[in-house]
Structure formats: structure tokens, C-alpha cells
Design an enzyme around this catalytic site. Structure first.
Site, short mmCIF file in Angstrom:
data_model
loop_
_atom_site.label_atom_id
_atom_site.label_comp_id
_atom_site.label_asym_id
_atom_site.label_seq_id
_atom_site.Cartn_x
_atom_site.Cartn_y
_atom_site.Cartn_z
N CYS A 87 39.93 38.44 38.36
CA CYS A 87 38.45 38.41 38.34
C CYS A 87 37.88 39.18 37.17
CB CYS A 87 37.72 38.94 39.61
SG CYS A 87 36.08 39.39 39.69
N GLU A 88 36.88 38.48 36.48
CA GLU A 88 36.25 39.10 35.14
C GLU A 88 35.21 40.30 35.49
OE1 GLU A 88 32.73 36.15 33.93
OE2 GLU A 88 34.63 35.54 33.15
N HIS A 89 35.01 40.37 36.85
CA HIS A 89 33.82 41.41 37.20
C HIS A 89 34.34 42.83 37.30
CE1 HIS A 89 31.52 37.99 38.70
NE2 HIS A 89 31.12 37.91 37.47
N HIS A 90 35.72 42.69 37.94
CA HIS A 90 36.41 44.07 38.21
C HIS A 90 37.74 44.14 37.54
CE1 HIS A 90 33.11 43.79 41.27
NE2 HIS A 90 32.99 45.21 40.82
N GLN A 128 36.14 32.18 40.12
CA GLN A 128 36.98 31.04 40.85
C GLN A 128 36.06 29.81 40.80
OE1 GLN A 128 37.86 31.63 45.07
NE2 GLN A 128 37.81 29.51 45.63
N HIS A 156 40.15 37.65 47.31
CA HIS A 156 39.87 38.32 46.22
C HIS A 156 40.06 39.63 46.42
CE1 HIS A 156 37.53 35.22 43.90
NE2 HIS A 156 37.84 34.70 44.86
N CYS A 158 38.99 42.16 44.71
CA CYS A 158 37.50 43.13 44.53
C CYS A 158 36.99 43.32 46.07
CB CYS A 158 36.79 42.55 43.44
SG CYS A 158 36.33 40.75 43.74
#
Length: 197
Positions: A87-90, A128, A156, A158
Site C-alpha cells: 500500500c502506498e499510504h503506509h 487496490q 490490507h 494497514c
């Protein structure tokens, strides 16, 4: 066993990443000189290069490498394609299964190539929703079929490890083109991927 270096992994890139991971470990309060962590920065550098190898690969070329003229015009489904992504956020993993269908329009591709396209897009920093769209667009643009549909189901980390900490939540995304705009065709695909599950 010593890990083999990939051709696109330059020693300079590994060294730069290793230096950054040493700094991160120090900032977290760890002693990077202790025995258990001596090789960790290099291992993490190589792991990250593996997990993001999709940036170095061309999914269109993969499909074109096994594109064959064929008059088959019914649905082709490759389901339960396991994938792992970050995941690019975390930068925590999300993982699950992708299900891909297309209806040929004069050309087919090798079945393993569909799974490889999923692999390429999953080995990039992702969300996703975008990954689902990219898989669909790549197949549509490269093979020009009568339609494409992609469904991705994932957990996920995260959401599992931090934040809401919901262990069993599954996220489902879908996207489609062409013949799959018809509800009956989409329903057929969904029934086929649910069969025997």
C-alpha cells in the site's frame, strides 16, 4: 544460500537504500551495530527492490510476447491469482486474489501472461483501486478484446495491524469494459469465479 542479484539491481542502488535503512533503524532507537541487525539494512534494501520490481517490467510486452490469432470468442477466465502488494499510504502489505476475464476479438494470449500482468502491477507501490484499473486497461489496450473484467479481493495489513485493527475485513474492487457493461455478462463472470469456493 546467497541471494542472486537481479540485473536491474546496481550495487550503487543497494548501497544507497542500505544507508537509508541504517538511518531509519537508528532513528527508531536501534543499535545498527548489534549482531542481529548487521545485515538487516542490506536485506531490507534487496527486499524492497524485489517488492517493487514491477517498475522495471512492461506488462504490455508480456502480453504481446504470447499473442496468438485465434477465432475463439467466448469468455476466458483466469481466477484465484494470488498477489502481494505494498500500500502506498503506509508501505504495508495488502494481499489476496485477482480474477480476470476477457472475451477475445481475434487474438488470445498465453494464460500465464494474465497472471504475470497482475504480478507486474502488484509489484509497485499501489492502491487496490488503481491496480484493478491498470490490469483492466493493460489487457484492453494490448489485446483489444470485446471486453475485460477484473475483480480483486484483498486484505490490507494497514487495517489489520494499525488504525481500526480489523483482522477479517476484505476489500473487493472491480472494473470492466465492453461486453461486460451488460449485467448478464458480468453476472456470468461472477458466478464462474464463485463456483466451488
Amino acid at each position: 544460500m546467497e541471494e542472486l542479484l537481479h540485473p536491474e539491481w546496481s550495487a550503487e542502488k543497494i548501497e544507497q537504500l542500505k544507508d537509508h535503512y541504517e538511518n531509519i533503524l537508528s532513528l527508531l532507537g536501534e543499535d545498527v551495530k548489534r549482531e542481529g541487525l548487521l545485515k538487516t539494512p542490506e536485506r531490507v534494501a534487496k527486499a524492497m527492490l524485489t517488492l517493487t520490481r514491477g517498475y522495471e517490467q512492461d506488462p504490455h510486452a508480456i502480453l504481446l510476447g504470447a499473442k496468438f490469432k485465434e477465432e475463439y470468442s467466448q469468455m476466458v477466465i483466469v481466477k484465484d491469482i494470488d498477489f502481494f502488494s505494498l500500500c502506498e499510504h503506509h508501505m504495508l502489505p495488502f494481499y489476496g486474489k485477482a480474477h480476470v476475464a476477457y472475451i477475445p476479438n481475434g487474438y488470445i494470449t498465453g494464460l500465464s501472461k494474465i497472471a504475470r500482468v497482475v504480478d507486474v502491477f502488484s509489484h509497485r507501490l499501489q492502491v487496490q483501486e488503481r491496480m484493478t484499473l491498470q490490469i483492466k486497461e493493460c489487457i484492453q489496450e494490448t489485446l483489444n478484446p470485446l471486453g475485460v473484467m477484473v475483480v480483486v479481493e484483498a486484505k490490507h495489513m494497514c487495517m489489520q495491524m494499525r488504525g481500526v485493527e480489523k483482522q477479517n475485513a476484505i476489500t473487493t474492487t472491480s472494473d470492466f469494459t465492453g461486453a461486460f457493461n451488460q449485467a448478464k455478462t458480468r453476472e456470468e463472470f461472477m458466478n464462474l469465479i464463485r463456483h466451488n469456493r
